[in-house]
Design a protein around this motif. Structure first.
Motif, PDB file in Angstrom:
ATOM      1  N   ASP A  77       5.661   8.691   2.252  1.00 38.21           N
ATOM      2  CA  ASP A  77       6.685   7.835   2.819  1.00 38.21           C
ATOM      3  C   ASP A  77       6.043   7.126   4.009  1.00 38.21           C
ATOM      4  O   ASP A  77       6.167   7.576   5.136  1.00 38.21           O
ATOM      5  N   GLU A  78       5.285   6.049   3.752  1.00 35.59           N
ATOM      6  CA  GLU A  78       4.441   5.441   4.767  1.00 35.59           C
ATOM      7  C   GLU A  78       5.083   4.230   5.418  1.00 35.59           C
ATOM      8  O   GLU A  78       5.654   3.399   4.747  1.00 35.59           O
ATOM      9  N   LEU A 114      -5.777  -8.842  -0.657  1.00 37.71           N
ATOM     10  CA  LEU A 114      -5.691  -7.863   0.415  1.00 37.71           C
ATOM     11  C   LEU A 114      -5.975  -6.507  -0.216  1.00 37.71           C
ATOM     12  O   LEU A 114      -5.381  -6.160  -1.233  1.00 37.71           O
ATOM     13  N   GLU A 115      -6.899  -5.738   0.365  1.00 38.44           N
ATOM     14  CA  GLU A 115      -7.300  -4.456  -0.216  1.00 38.44           C
ATOM     15  C   GLU A 115      -7.277  -3.364   0.847  1.00 38.44           C
ATOM     16  O   GLU A 115      -7.715  -3.585   1.978  1.00 38.44           O
ATOM     17  N   LEU A 116      -6.806  -2.181   0.469  1.00 41.50           N
ATOM     18  CA  LEU A 116      -6.846  -1.020   1.344  1.00 41.50           C
ATOM     19  C   LEU A 116      -8.237  -0.410   1.276  1.00 41.50           C
ATOM     20  O   LEU A 116      -8.702  -0.032   0.197  1.00 41.50           O
ATOM     21  N   ALA A 117      -8.931  -0.330   2.403  1.00 47.12           N
ATOM     22  CA  ALA A 117     -10.267   0.272   2.442  1.00 47.12           C
ATOM     23  C   ALA A 117     -10.151   1.792   2.548  1.00 47.12           C
ATOM     24  O   ALA A 117     -10.836   2.522   1.838  1.00 47.12           O
ATOM     25  N   PHE A 153       0.864  -1.175   0.000  1.00 45.86           N
ATOM     26  CA  PHE A 153       0.000   0.000   0.000  1.00 45.86           C
ATOM     27  C   PHE A 153       0.899   1.222   0.000  1.00 45.86           C
ATOM     28  O   PHE A 153       1.662   1.428   0.934  1.00 45.86           O
ATOM     29  N   ALA A 154       0.822   2.030  -1.050  1.00 42.04           N
ATOM     30  CA  ALA A 154       1.718   3.170  -1.190  1.00 42.04           C
ATOM     31  C   ALA A 154       1.001   4.333  -1.849  1.00 42.04           C
ATOM     32  O   ALA A 154       0.122   4.141  -2.684  1.00 42.04           O
TER      33      ALA A 154
END
Length: 173
Positions: free
Chosen positions: A65-66, A103-106, A59-60
């Motif tokens: 810069d996470e 896998l998904e970012l909500a 996830f970016a």
């Protein structure tokens, strides 16, 4: 197994969180240095109960810069996470899911804390899945932790912040 090099063989991966769900699936999370201007990106890996890789996802953002610091499964295949935007030094939080195949970012959200730097973000949840986010506010000029900050965050059905309250200490440490 198959964890190192999630973003390529010349990059460094850091594991910062691990969880096992009720089905025995193992989740690992962390961040990777991508050798670019906004170097760090969050990643999550799902393994079966034997440790074999089933799914991995990065996830970016385009310019951020996470870094992932922690996550927790709040219901079956639904996870809350907390981390840091290293570009702005602000805490970030969000949710990711596993839909049986991906896998998904909500969502991901950032809390602006001003001129101090966020250090050591972490969280807990209560029985209503309210998130209690805690972190240190570090002042680089004085080389001191200026505050310990606690946020209570409640989201509505569309993942918008419904209610938020900040509690901050008043002394430097």
């Amino acid at each position: 197994k198959e964890i190192a090099g999630i973003s390529g063989s010349t990059r460094a991966d850091y594991v910062t969180a691990i969880s096992v769900n009720n089905n025995g699936q193992i989740y690992l999370g962390g961040y990777t240095n991508t050798n670019s201007t906004a170097a760090d990106d969050i990643w999550v890996i799902q393994c079966n109960e034997d440790g074999d890789l089933e799914e991995k996802r990065k996830f970016a953002s385009a310019a951020g810069d996470e870094r992932l610091y922690n996550f927790k499964e709040i219901s079956e295949n639904v996870f809350l996470f907390v981390g840091l935007n290293g570009t702005t030094n602000n805490p970030i939080f969000g949710q990711f899911t596993y839909d049986g195949a991906n896998l998904e970012l909500a969502y991901a959200k950032e809390i602006a804390i001003g001129s101090n730097e966020c250090r050591n973000p972490d969280f807990i949840t209560d029985e209503y899945n309210s998130m209690f986010l805690v972190f240190e506010e570090y002042n680089a000029a004085t080389d001191k932790v200026e505050n310990y900050t606690l946020y209570r965050i409640d989201l509505d059905d569309t993942d918008d912040v419904l209610w938020s309250r900040q509690f901050t200490t008043s002394e430097s440490y």
